[in-house]
Design an enzyme around this catalytic site. Structure first.
Site, PDB file in Angstrom:
ATOM      1  N   GLU A  40       0.802  -1.235   0.000  1.00  0.00           N
ATOM      2  CA  GLU A  40       0.000   0.000   0.000  1.00  0.00           C
ATOM      3  C   GLU A  40       0.833   1.284   0.000  1.00  0.00           C
ATOM      4  O   GLU A  40       0.633   2.176   0.823  1.00  0.00           O
ATOM      5  CB  GLU A  40      -0.991  -0.037   1.180  1.00  0.00           C
ATOM      6  N   ASN A  70       2.304  -4.723  -3.338  1.00  0.00           N
ATOM      7  CA  ASN A  70       0.918  -5.176  -3.175  1.00  0.00           C
ATOM      8  C   ASN A  70       0.044  -3.982  -2.804  1.00  0.00           C
ATOM      9  O   ASN A  70       0.463  -3.137  -2.002  1.00  0.00           O
ATOM     10  CB  ASN A  70       0.929  -6.215  -2.044  1.00  0.00           C
ATOM     11  N   HIS A  78      -9.937  -6.162  -2.890  1.00  0.00           N
ATOM     12  CA  HIS A  78     -11.013  -6.024  -1.896  1.00  0.00           C
ATOM     13  C   HIS A  78     -12.131  -5.230  -2.574  1.00  0.00           C
ATOM     14  O   HIS A  78     -12.141  -4.000  -2.548  1.00  0.00           O
ATOM     15  CB  HIS A  78     -10.512  -5.269  -0.657  1.00  0.00           C
ATOM     16  N   GLU A 136      -5.782 -10.803  -2.167  1.00  0.00           N
ATOM     17  CA  GLU A 136      -6.615 -10.666  -0.952  1.00  0.00           C
ATOM     18  C   GLU A 136      -8.090 -10.560  -1.320  1.00  0.00           C
ATOM     19  O   GLU A 136      -8.832  -9.750  -0.762  1.00  0.00           O
ATOM     20  CB  GLU A 136      -6.187  -9.423  -0.151  1.00  0.00           C
ATOM     21  N   ASP A 180     -11.845 -10.369  -1.760  1.00  0.00           N
ATOM     22  CA  ASP A 180     -13.169 -10.524  -1.161  1.00  0.00           C
ATOM     23  C   ASP A 180     -14.111  -9.538  -1.852  1.00  0.00           C
ATOM     24  O   ASP A 180     -13.664  -8.568  -2.471  1.00  0.00           O
ATOM     25  CB  ASP A 180     -13.199 -10.408   0.380  1.00  0.00           C
TER      26      ASP A 180
HETATM   27  C1  XIL Z   1      -6.327  -7.084   7.783  1.00  0.00           C
HETATM   28  C2  XIL Z   1      -6.553  -8.315   8.630  1.00  0.00           C
HETATM   29  O1  XIL Z   1      -7.297  -9.273   7.909  1.00  0.00           O
HETATM   30  C3  XIL Z   1      -7.255  -7.948   9.916  1.00  0.00           C
HETATM   31  O2  XIL Z   1      -7.356  -9.070  10.780  1.00  0.00           O
HETATM   32  C4  XIL Z   1      -6.496  -6.812  10.616  1.00  0.00           C
HETATM   33  O3  XIL Z   1      -7.208  -6.408  11.746  1.00  0.00           O
HETATM   34  C5  XIL Z   1      -6.296  -5.649   9.679  1.00  0.00           C
HETATM   35  O4  XIL Z   1      -5.645  -6.105   8.503  1.00  0.00           O
HETATM   36  N1  XIL Z   1      -4.994  -5.060   3.287  1.00  0.00           N
HETATM   37  C6  XIL Z   1      -3.954  -5.851   3.712  1.00  0.00           C
HETATM   38  C7  XIL Z   1      -4.164  -6.796   4.837  1.00  0.00           C
HETATM   39  O5  XIL Z   1      -2.881  -5.845   3.100  1.00  0.00           O
HETATM   40  O6  XIL Z   1      -3.014  -6.963   5.605  1.00  0.00           O
HETATM   41  C8  XIL Z   1      -5.322  -6.386   5.704  1.00  0.00           C
HETATM   42  O7  XIL Z   1      -5.560  -7.432   6.646  1.00  0.00           O
HETATM   43  C9  XIL Z   1      -6.550  -6.110   4.867  1.00  0.00           C
HETATM   44  C10 XIL Z   1      -6.283  -4.981   3.908  1.00  0.00           C
END
Ligand code: XIL
Length: 354
Positions: free
Chosen positions: A166, A207, A243, A272, A274
């Site tokens: 990020e 990422n 996401h 990641e 979802d």
């Molecule tokens: C999230 C985790 O899933 C949670 O349990 C934690 O509280 C916060 O982080 N982007 C990312 C991940 O790169 O590391 C994050 O994971 C979600 C967003």
């Protein structure tokens, strides 16, 4: 959904018949199938030379039914929190790899590969790091030590690292993290070089989220990646978190976007995934969600160097969404009772399992 389940059973019967007839060849990916079981998402992905993974987190590993599905359906695992800076270096210079190790050991027992996540990120940093001011030489030394200690510890145990997570804002400017503010943009190349020194074989990724489609933020990554490659900085891939949220629309340029990064000689991965929605979930929203999971997976399969797809945990029981986006959820392919949702059947179909 009932139709898909029937189709699945039929496919299983057909596969079993083919195997009895000796038609199925003996690849490792098909080993599970030979026992007459449905191919898993991992089996299906492997037929395309891809992995299909899930994030997981240490507290969930006491949940045996959860753990069983995690161990059987996926061939890749990402620790959701266990390898982050706050977890691995809770005091300056004092390293604790127990959480990450637990997940690496579980993955090894299940013959799954591990994506390391994450070395340099503005979030979930330990208090000792955020609670004071650093000069550039001090922070550089702190960063180098952290990156190298962690990469060395997991050498040979993870196949990829999200080295920097990020790094950009939505408009494509650099995020003003403590690392950027103190060290300037060069911290990214430095972190990649240090990681490469510590494990010359591991794949090194940048990422981020909201870079799935073409836009100012993914353009910034494209520019940076090109520049890093031109300078010979060890960068091997870009991770697209994915996401997504139904209310913001589907990023229709995913495939073209993945392809332009492939053309730079980089691997890509959906890291990641979802697809959240405003609750309550309805049949319509779940169907829409299923289509998005399918489209994302098909985009990855369409691009040669897209190496795999990882969901950010697999069941709504352990999704991070409700805690962070109040009123939203139901983002994953299995529901809170570990029952497969339409998204799960859509994933199977996208991967060619019917
Ligand atoms: C999230 C985790 O899933 C949670 O349990 C934690 O509280 C916060 O982080 N982007 C990312 C991940 O790169 O590391 C994050 O994971 C979600 C967003």
């Amino acid at each position: 959904m009932r139709k898909s389940a029937t189709r699945l059973r039929l496919a299983g019967a057909l596969a079993a018949a083919l195997m009895l007839a000796g038609i199925a060849s003996g690849t490792a990916a098909q080993a599970g199938e030979r026992h007459g079981k449905e191919p898993t998402l991992a089996d299906l992905a492997q037929r395309h030379g891809r992995y299909f993974g899930s994030a997981t987190d240490n507290p969930e590993l006491t949940d045996e039914p959860y753990k069983a599905l995690l161990g059987s359906e996926f061939d890749q695992i990402t620790p959701g929190n266990g390898m982050k800076w706050y977890a691995t270096e809770p005091q300056q210079g004092v390293f604790d790899f127990s959480k990450g190790d637990e997940i690496v050991n579980l993955a090894r027992a299940n013959r799954q590969k591990v994506r390391g996540h994450t070395l340099v990120w503005h979030s979930q940093l330990p208090d000792w790091l955020t609670g004071r001011e650093w000069t550039a030489p001090e922070l550089r030394a702190v960063l180098k030590k952290h990156v190298q200690a962690e990469v060395r510890h997991y050498r040979g145990k993870v196949f990829a690292w999200d080295v920097v997570n990020e790094a950009f804002n939505e408009d494509g400017t650099y995020r003003e993290s403590v690392f950027y503010k103190t060290l300037g943009p060069g911290y990214i190349a430095d972190a990649l070089r240090w990681a490469h020194q510590a494990d010359p074989r591991v794949k090194l990724y940048l990422n981020d989220y909201n870079i799935e489609g073409i836009g100012p933020k993914s353009d910034a990554y494209h520019r940076l990646a090109k520049e890093l490659k031109a300078k010979g900085v060890p960068l091997h891939g870009i991770g697209f978190q994915a996401h997504l949220a139904l209310q913001y629309g589907y990023p229709t340029t995913v495939e073209d976007n993945l392809r332009r990064f492939s053309r730079l000689g980089l691997d890509t991965a959906l890291t990641e995934v979802d697809v959240r929605m405003q609750l309550p979930a309805t049949q319509e929203k779940l169907a829409q969600q299923a289509k998005w999971y399918r489209d994302l997976t098909e985009a990855c399969l369409a691009v040669r160097r897209c190496v795999g797809v990882t969901v950010w945990d697999y069941t709504d029981k352990y999704s991070w969404i409700p805690a962070v986006f109040p009123g939203e959820g139901a983002a994953l392919p299995w529901d809170e009772q570990l029952r497969p949702k339409p998204a799960y059947f859509a994933l199977r179909e996208a991967l060619g399992g019917r």
